[in-house]
Enzyme design. Sequence first.
Site, mmCIF file in Angstrom:
data_model
loop_
_atom_site.group_PDB
_atom_site.id
_atom_site.type_symbol
_atom_site.label_atom_id
_atom_site.label_comp_id
_atom_site.label_asym_id
_atom_site.label_seq_id
_atom_site.Cartn_x
_atom_site.Cartn_y
_atom_site.Cartn_z
ATOM 1 N N ASN A 1 -7.325 -3.130 14.291
ATOM 2 C CA ASN A 1 -8.827 -3.511 14.026
ATOM 3 C C ASN A 1 -8.977 -4.786 13.155
ATOM 4 O O ASN A 1 -9.939 -4.845 12.493
ATOM 5 C CB ASN A 1 -9.458 -2.189 13.596
ATOM 6 C CG ASN A 1 -8.990 -1.859 12.100
ATOM 7 O OD1 ASN A 1 -8.048 -2.454 11.705
ATOM 8 N ND2 ASN A 1 -9.227 -0.726 11.557
ATOM 9 N N ASP B 1 0.749 -1.318 -0.030
ATOM 10 C CA ASP B 1 -0.147 -0.113 -0.175
ATOM 11 C C ASP B 1 0.897 1.118 -0.041
ATOM 12 O O ASP B 1 2.181 1.364 0.229
ATOM 13 C CB ASP B 1 -0.979 -0.023 1.045
ATOM 14 C CG ASP B 1 -0.370 -0.575 2.321
ATOM 15 O OD1 ASP B 1 0.918 -0.487 2.649
ATOM 16 O OD2 ASP B 1 -0.946 -0.879 3.279
ATOM 17 N N HIS C 1 -7.093 -4.999 10.378
ATOM 18 C CA HIS C 1 -7.148 -4.887 8.882
ATOM 19 C C HIS C 1 -5.970 -5.536 8.177
ATOM 20 O O HIS C 1 -4.852 -5.639 9.141
ATOM 21 C CB HIS C 1 -7.197 -3.405 8.572
ATOM 22 C CG HIS C 1 -6.123 -2.492 8.919
ATOM 23 N ND1 HIS C 1 -5.904 -1.271 9.082
ATOM 24 C CD2 HIS C 1 -4.527 -2.833 8.898
ATOM 25 C CE1 HIS C 1 -5.145 -0.495 9.552
ATOM 26 N NE2 HIS C 1 -4.097 -1.446 9.114
ATOM 27 N N GLU D 1 -9.882 -2.283 5.335
ATOM 28 C CA GLU D 1 -10.510 -1.956 6.745
ATOM 29 C C GLU D 1 -11.636 -2.685 6.950
ATOM 30 O O GLU D 1 -12.142 -3.460 5.958
ATOM 31 C CB GLU D 1 -10.784 -0.550 6.796
ATOM 32 C CG GLU D 1 -9.694 0.651 6.769
ATOM 33 C CD GLU D 1 -8.766 0.679 8.049
ATOM 34 O OE1 GLU D 1 -8.854 -0.307 8.840
ATOM 35 O OE2 GLU D 1 -8.421 1.877 8.141
HETATM 36 C C1 GLP Z 1 -0.807 0.054 8.561
HETATM 37 C C2 GLP Z 1 -0.386 -0.680 7.248
HETATM 38 C C3 GLP Z 1 -0.585 -2.117 7.535
HETATM 39 C C4 GLP Z 1 0.106 -2.598 8.767
HETATM 40 C C5 GLP Z 1 -0.462 -2.399 10.120
HETATM 41 C C6 GLP Z 1 -0.070 -2.423 11.199
HETATM 42 O O1 GLP Z 1 -1.937 0.704 8.561
HETATM 43 N N1 GLP Z 1 -1.160 -0.219 6.279
HETATM 44 O O2 GLP Z 1 0.265 -2.864 6.494
HETATM 45 O O3 GLP Z 1 0.378 -3.963 8.877
HETATM 46 O O4 GLP Z 1 -1.000 -0.758 9.906
HETATM 47 O O5 GLP Z 1 1.052 -1.450 11.522
HETATM 48 P P1 GLP Z 1 2.049 -1.820 12.662
HETATM 49 O O6 GLP Z 1 2.890 -2.708 12.246
HETATM 50 O O7 GLP Z 1 2.957 -0.488 12.822
HETATM 51 O O8 GLP Z 1 1.377 -1.959 13.935
#
Ligand code: GLP
Length: 240
Positions: free
Chosen positions: A135, A67, A137, A142
């Site tokens: 959440n 992304d 995702h 989402e």
């Molecule tokens: C972000 C990314 C995800 C990621 C998630 C968790 O929003 N788009 O790809 O896995 O959040 O983030 P973190 O690893 O910083 O907890």
Amino acid sequence: MKIKVVENYEEMSKEAAKILADAVKNAVNPVLGLATGSTPVGVYRELIGMYRDGEVSFKNVTTANLDEYVGLGAENPQSYVSFMKSNLFDYIDIDPSNTYIPDGKANDVQSECERYTKLLGNIPRTVQLLGLGSNGHIGFNEPGTPFARHTHIAELTQNTVSDNSRFFGSIDEVPRRAITMGIADIINAETVLLLASGKNKARAAYDMIKGEVSEECPASILQRHKNAVIILDKEAAWLL
Ligand code: GLP
């Protein structure tokens, strides 16, 4: 799903790096689907170490990231293109022209989504690395996102904007939209490798593994994947 619970973040990172390095060594045309956020930073550190020790080369590796924020490009340190350079690509022997990330600054973001979907169809991923949103995702899919969607523009939930605000100067700087691989793209990978660390992921990890398969918990789709590997540290696994 294969579920492995390890002691801590370091162990999780080492186990995951080994899976990715083995895929790079064994596949004829290795394609890695890569993720951003705090979760994979340790994995990338391990891979850089393995590269420096001569254990693995990325010369013939292709990567496709999950992304990118709409409106952010290489000049912005919070963009995922900058993240990938400063956490991995600048320190290994990968050919930058084989690294793909959706273009957050494309003039026409809708066409960019279509282009990325097509691209992913041409480079089936050997392993797709994923973090887990608090959440549930994956990528920026989402809760409520149809499982059948390919790359699309996601409106970030308030929860995600607030989670990700720690990377920005203030919450107002967090983009509200992102281009994300869809679930349909994600599950096309031969192996899906999801990592979660820390107590704030425990609820989502529980729902992903023990809950019903539902678009309300995007990660629950992995229950239906033929080769999903989940590595959790003890804190993320504490509700299981
Ligand atoms: C972000 C990314 C995800 C990621 C998630 C968790 O929003 N788009 O790809 O896995 O959040 O983030 P973190 O690893 O910083 O907890």
